[in-house]
Motif scaffolding. Structure first.
Motif, PDB file in Angstrom:
ATOM      1  N   ILE A  27     179.992  80.736 -62.910  1.00 54.95           N
ATOM      2  CA  ILE A  27     180.820  79.689 -62.313  1.00 54.95           C
ATOM      3  C   ILE A  27     180.940  78.540 -63.307  1.00 54.95           C
ATOM      4  O   ILE A  27     179.926  78.062 -63.838  1.00 54.95           O
ATOM      5  N   ILE A  28     182.181  78.102 -63.537  1.00 54.94           N
ATOM      6  CA  ILE A  28     182.456  76.959 -64.395  1.00 54.94           C
ATOM      7  C   ILE A  28     183.193  75.923 -63.548  1.00 54.94           C
ATOM      8  O   ILE A  28     184.228  76.240 -62.953  1.00 54.94           O
ATOM      9  N   VAL A  29     182.669  74.714 -63.478  1.00 58.43           N
ATOM     10  CA  VAL A  29     183.314  73.644 -62.708  1.00 58.43           C
ATOM     11  C   VAL A  29     184.378  72.998 -63.599  1.00 58.43           C
ATOM     12  O   VAL A  29     184.065  72.469 -64.669  1.00 58.43           O
ATOM     13  N   VAL A  47     178.243  74.828 -66.097  1.00 58.38           N
ATOM     14  CA  VAL A  47     178.310  76.291 -66.058  1.00 58.38           C
ATOM     15  C   VAL A  47     177.002  76.799 -65.470  1.00 58.38           C
ATOM     16  O   VAL A  47     175.925  76.325 -65.827  1.00 58.38           O
ATOM     17  N   VAL A  48     177.106  77.761 -64.574  1.00 58.45           N
ATOM     18  CA  VAL A  48     175.915  78.384 -64.006  1.00 58.45           C
ATOM     19  C   VAL A  48     176.170  79.889 -63.919  1.00 58.45           C
ATOM     20  O   VAL A  48     177.294  80.325 -63.659  1.00 58.45           O
ATOM     21  N   GLY A  49     175.139  80.673 -64.189  1.00 61.65           N
ATOM     22  CA  GLY A  49     175.241  82.127 -64.095  1.00 61.65           C
ATOM     23  C   GLY A  49     174.260  82.663 -63.074  1.00 61.65           C
ATOM     24  O   GLY A  49     173.126  82.188 -62.978  1.00 61.65           O
ATOM     25  N   HIS A  50     174.722  83.625 -62.296  1.00 62.89           N
ATOM     26  CA  HIS A  50     173.868  84.278 -61.304  1.00 62.89           C
ATOM     27  C   HIS A  50     173.759  85.751 -61.667  1.00 62.89           C
ATOM     28  O   HIS A  50     174.750  86.471 -61.634  1.00 62.89           O
ATOM     29  N   PRO A  51     172.562  86.216 -62.012  1.00 60.84           N
ATOM     30  CA  PRO A  51     172.400  87.628 -62.336  1.00 60.84           C
ATOM     31  C   PRO A  51     172.555  88.514 -61.108  1.00 60.84           C
ATOM     32  O   PRO A  51     172.504  88.033 -59.969  1.00 60.84           O
ATOM     33  N   GLN A  52     172.731  89.769 -61.364  1.00 61.32           N
ATOM     34  CA  GLN A  52     172.824  90.760 -60.290  1.00 61.32           C
ATOM     35  C   GLN A  52     171.615  90.620 -59.372  1.00 61.32           C
ATOM     36  O   GLN A  52     170.499  90.359 -59.826  1.00 61.32           O
ATOM     37  N   GLU A  53     171.852  90.755 -58.064  1.00 58.01           N
ATOM     38  CA  GLU A  53     170.818  90.669 -57.026  1.00 58.01           C
ATOM     39  C   GLU A  53     170.305  89.251 -56.783  1.00 58.01           C
ATOM     40  O   GLU A  53     169.303  89.057 -56.112  1.00 58.01           O
ATOM     41  N   TRP A  54     170.973  88.215 -57.311  1.00 56.97           N
ATOM     42  CA  TRP A  54     170.545  86.829 -57.123  1.00 56.97           C
ATOM     43  C   TRP A  54     171.143  86.273 -55.834  1.00 56.97           C
ATOM     44  O   TRP A  54     172.345  86.209 -55.686  1.00 56.97           O
ATOM     45  N   PRO A  58     173.163  77.489 -49.862  1.00 58.71           N
ATOM     46  CA  PRO A  58     174.506  77.034 -49.532  1.00 58.71           C
ATOM     47  C   PRO A  58     175.071  76.162 -50.648  1.00 58.71           C
ATOM     48  O   PRO A  58     174.362  75.793 -51.581  1.00 58.71           O
ATOM     49  N   PHE A  59     176.360  75.828 -50.523  1.00 58.36           N
ATOM     50  CA  PHE A  59     176.958  74.897 -51.459  1.00 58.36           C
ATOM     51  C   PHE A  59     177.778  73.879 -50.693  1.00 58.36           C
ATOM     52  O   PHE A  59     178.166  74.099 -49.558  1.00 58.36           O
ATOM     53  N   ALA A  60     178.044  72.748 -51.344  1.00 52.13           N
ATOM     54  CA  ALA A  60     178.811  71.676 -50.726  1.00 52.13           C
ATOM     55  C   ALA A  60     179.557  70.914 -51.813  1.00 52.13           C
ATOM     56  O   ALA A  60     179.215  70.998 -52.986  1.00 52.13           O
ATOM     57  N   SER A  61     180.580  70.167 -51.404  1.00 53.57           N
ATOM     58  CA  SER A  61     181.320  69.312 -52.319  1.00 53.57           C
ATOM     59  C   SER A  61     181.717  68.034 -51.595  1.00 53.57           C
ATOM     60  O   SER A  61     182.251  68.086 -50.491  1.00 53.57           O
ATOM     61  N   ARG A  62     181.439  66.892 -52.213  1.00 56.66           N
ATOM     62  CA  ARG A  62     181.835  65.608 -51.620  1.00 56.66           C
ATOM     63  C   ARG A  62     183.323  65.334 -51.841  1.00 56.66           C
ATOM     64  O   ARG A  62     184.029  64.949 -50.932  1.00 56.66           O
ATOM     65  N   THR A  63     183.786  65.502 -53.082  1.00 54.53           N
ATOM     66  CA  THR A  63     185.155  65.123 -53.445  1.00 54.53           C
ATOM     67  C   THR A  63     186.103  66.298 -53.560  1.00 54.53           C
ATOM     68  O   THR A  63     187.276  66.113 -53.831  1.00 54.53           O
ATOM     69  N   GLY A  64     185.593  67.516 -53.382  1.00 50.87           N
ATOM     70  CA  GLY A  64     186.390  68.715 -53.622  1.00 50.87           C
ATOM     71  C   GLY A  64     186.211  69.152 -55.063  1.00 50.87           C
ATOM     72  O   GLY A  64     185.692  68.403 -55.898  1.00 50.87           O
ATOM     73  N   ALA A  65     186.633  70.370 -55.371  1.00 46.05           N
ATOM     74  CA  ALA A  65     186.441  70.893 -56.722  1.00 46.05           C
ATOM     75  C   ALA A  65     187.389  72.047 -56.988  1.00 46.05           C
ATOM     76  O   ALA A  65     187.877  72.696 -56.054  1.00 46.05           O
ATOM     77  N   ILE A  66     187.609  72.281 -58.257  1.00 48.28           N
ATOM     78  CA  ILE A  66     188.256  73.506 -58.714  1.00 48.28           C
ATOM     79  C   ILE A  66     187.266  74.175 -59.648  1.00 48.28           C
ATOM     80  O   ILE A  66     186.772  73.548 -60.600  1.00 48.28           O
ATOM     81  N   ILE A  67     186.946  75.426 -59.348  1.00 50.88           N
ATOM     82  CA  ILE A  67     185.985  76.164 -60.167  1.00 50.88           C
ATOM     83  C   ILE A  67     186.643  77.445 -60.669  1.00 50.88           C
ATOM     84  O   ILE A  67     187.588  77.960 -60.075  1.00 50.88           O
ATOM     85  N   LEU A  68     186.118  77.932 -61.783  1.00 48.92           N
ATOM     86  CA  LEU A  68     186.518  79.223 -62.324  1.00 48.92           C
ATOM     87  C   LEU A  68     185.348  80.161 -62.086  1.00 48.92           C
ATOM     88  O   LEU A  68     184.219  79.856 -62.479  1.00 48.92           O
TER      89      LEU A  68
END
Length: 72
Positions: A27-29, A47-54, A58-68
């Motif tokens: 995930i890239i913000v 940037v954050v990476g999640h390996p297989q089986e991770w 939860p997640f949240a956003s105060r102002t909103g976001a666009i992520i890749l």
């Protein structure tokens, strides 16, 4: 795998924990803010990476976001 842009609305909270059993996820913000419980507060350029089986969320956003989001 896939590559997608994802919009997160302001004040959004997603409480459901989930896992990617068969793939790596990156995930890239691009704009805004995202708070991931396991990784912390992220802003543009983060940037954050999640390996297989991770399990993550939860997640949240105060102002909103666009992520890749990229998975293999």
């Amino acid at each position: 795998g896939y590559l997608r842009f994802q919009y997160i609305a302001p004040q959004m909270i997603a409480a459901a924990e989930h896992v990617h059993h068969e793939c790596w996820e990156e995930i890239i913000v691009l704009s805004g803010d995202v708070m991931l419980l396991n990784e912390g507060q992220m802003g543009p350029g983060s940037v954050v990476g999640h390996p297989q089986e991770w399990y993550h969320a939860p997640f949240a956003s105060r102002t909103g976001a666009i992520i890749l989001v990229h998975t293999d």
